[in-house]
Design a protein around this motif. Structure first.
Motif, PDB file in Angstrom:
ATOM      1  N   SER A 191       0.807  -1.225   0.000  1.00  0.00           N
ATOM      2  CA  SER A 191       0.000   0.000   0.000  1.00  0.00           C
ATOM      3  C   SER A 191       0.839   1.273   0.000  1.00  0.00           C
ATOM      4  CB  SER A 191      -0.936   0.009   1.218  1.00  0.00           C
ATOM      5  OG  SER A 191      -0.214  -0.178   2.414  1.00  0.00           O
ATOM      6  N   HIS A 192       2.168   1.147   0.060  1.00  0.00           N
ATOM      7  CA  HIS A 192       3.031   2.336   0.105  1.00  0.00           C
ATOM      8  C   HIS A 192       4.103   2.345  -0.980  1.00  0.00           C
ATOM      9  CE1 HIS A 192       1.324   2.236   4.191  1.00  0.00           C
ATOM     10  NE2 HIS A 192       1.521   3.536   4.201  1.00  0.00           N
TER      11      HIS A 192
ATOM     12  N   VAL B  54      -5.900  -4.368  -3.340  1.00  0.00           N
ATOM     13  CA  VAL B  54      -5.274  -3.545  -2.297  1.00  0.00           C
ATOM     14  C   VAL B  54      -5.463  -2.066  -2.595  1.00  0.00           C
ATOM     15  CG1 VAL B  54      -3.058  -2.838  -1.300  1.00  0.00           C
ATOM     16  CG2 VAL B  54      -3.586  -5.272  -1.575  1.00  0.00           C
ATOM     17  N   GLN B  55      -5.282  -1.671  -3.868  1.00  0.00           N
ATOM     18  CA  GLN B  55      -5.356  -0.266  -4.246  1.00  0.00           C
ATOM     19  C   GLN B  55      -6.762   0.311  -4.167  1.00  0.00           C
ATOM     20  OE1 GLN B  55      -2.444   1.482  -4.735  1.00  0.00           O
ATOM     21  NE2 GLN B  55      -1.672  -0.501  -4.052  1.00  0.00           N
TER      22      GLN B  55
ATOM     23  N   GLY C 263      -8.536   0.455  -1.589  1.00  0.00           N
ATOM     24  CA  GLY C 263      -8.683   1.161  -0.324  1.00  0.00           C
ATOM     25  C   GLY C 263      -9.680   0.516   0.616  1.00  0.00           C
TER      26      GLY C 263
ATOM     27  N   ARG D   9     -12.656  -1.850  -0.375  1.00  0.00           N
ATOM     28  CA  ARG D   9     -12.268  -2.849  -1.379  1.00  0.00           C
ATOM     29  C   ARG D   9     -13.152  -4.086  -1.366  1.00  0.00           C
ATOM     30  NH1 ARG D   9      -8.198  -2.588   2.454  1.00  0.00           N
ATOM     31  NH2 ARG D   9      -6.902  -1.336   1.048  1.00  0.00           N
TER      32      ARG D   9
END
Length: 200
Positions: free
Chosen positions: A111-112, A171-172, A174, A177
């Motif tokens: 996520s980063h 995952v993207q 948020g 999801r």
């Protein structure tokens, strides 16, 4: 952030040195980028010596992977114990394995990745994990002794790429999801035609 903690028997559980190093590294990666952060800066921020870092990690990029390595171990067990077959086996096993992620326990790097400069080192160090996932899929879905053929290898490689892309997409999305099982079914079920009688 790292989530596992060692209990001391009283009060708030105390973070291990590995977790302390991860947290220090993540803070530095976010403020100055992955490539600009040194191991010396990580150990100084964590308040431990350089030797301590290498007790837990062989190199800087290894701080990303402990949680994912544990997930891979759970996936291997799930693939071995499910009674489903083919694409349904993959979807069910991965869904069960990633259930903790639905509650927010998503590995930090996933996520980063963009926020820390999308480091090439992170991609390079992920290679062994990708290879392990491909091997698991090949072993449990398509590589029975009678069917070790090129079509099976192509199917396993295709499913590995599709699976990783689907997980990253999920995952993207948020906090909203939704279910990983529903998402994987949408993305992977159309590939079920790869698992015909030629490779089963």
């Amino acid at each position: 952030m790292a989530s596992a903690q060692a209990h001391t028997g009283r009060g708030r559980p105390k973070a291990t040195n590995a977790e302390t190093l991860q947290e220090a590294a993540y803070d530095l990666f976010l403020t100055q980028g992955y490539d600009s952060t040194t191991i010396a800066q990580i150990t100084a921020t964590a308040g431990v010596g350089r030797t301590t870092f290498f007790n837990y990690f062989a190199e800087k990029s290894d701080v990303f992977w402990p949680e994912i390595d544990k997930t891979l171990a759970r996936l291997k067990l799930a693939l071995q114990t499910h009674d489903k077959t083919g694409i349904d086996l993959l979807i069910a096993a991965v869904s069960d394995t990633l259930k903790p992620w639905e509650a927010g326990a998503i590995p930090w790097i996933l996520s980063h990745f963009a926020a820390i400069g999308s480091p090439v080192a992170a991609l390079d160090s992920s290679g062994s994990r990708v290879h392990e996932i491909a091997a698991l899929i090949r072993t449990h879905l398509v590589s029975t002794p009678a069917n070790k053929n090129f079509t099976a290898e192509i199917a396993a490689a295709t499913l590995t790429g599709a699976l990783l892309a689907a997980i990253f997409e999920w995952v993207q999305k948020g906090p909203d999801r939704g279910s990983i099982h529903h998402h994987l079914t949408q993305r992977l079920q159309p590939l079920a035609h790869l698992f015909d009688e030629k490779i089963r």
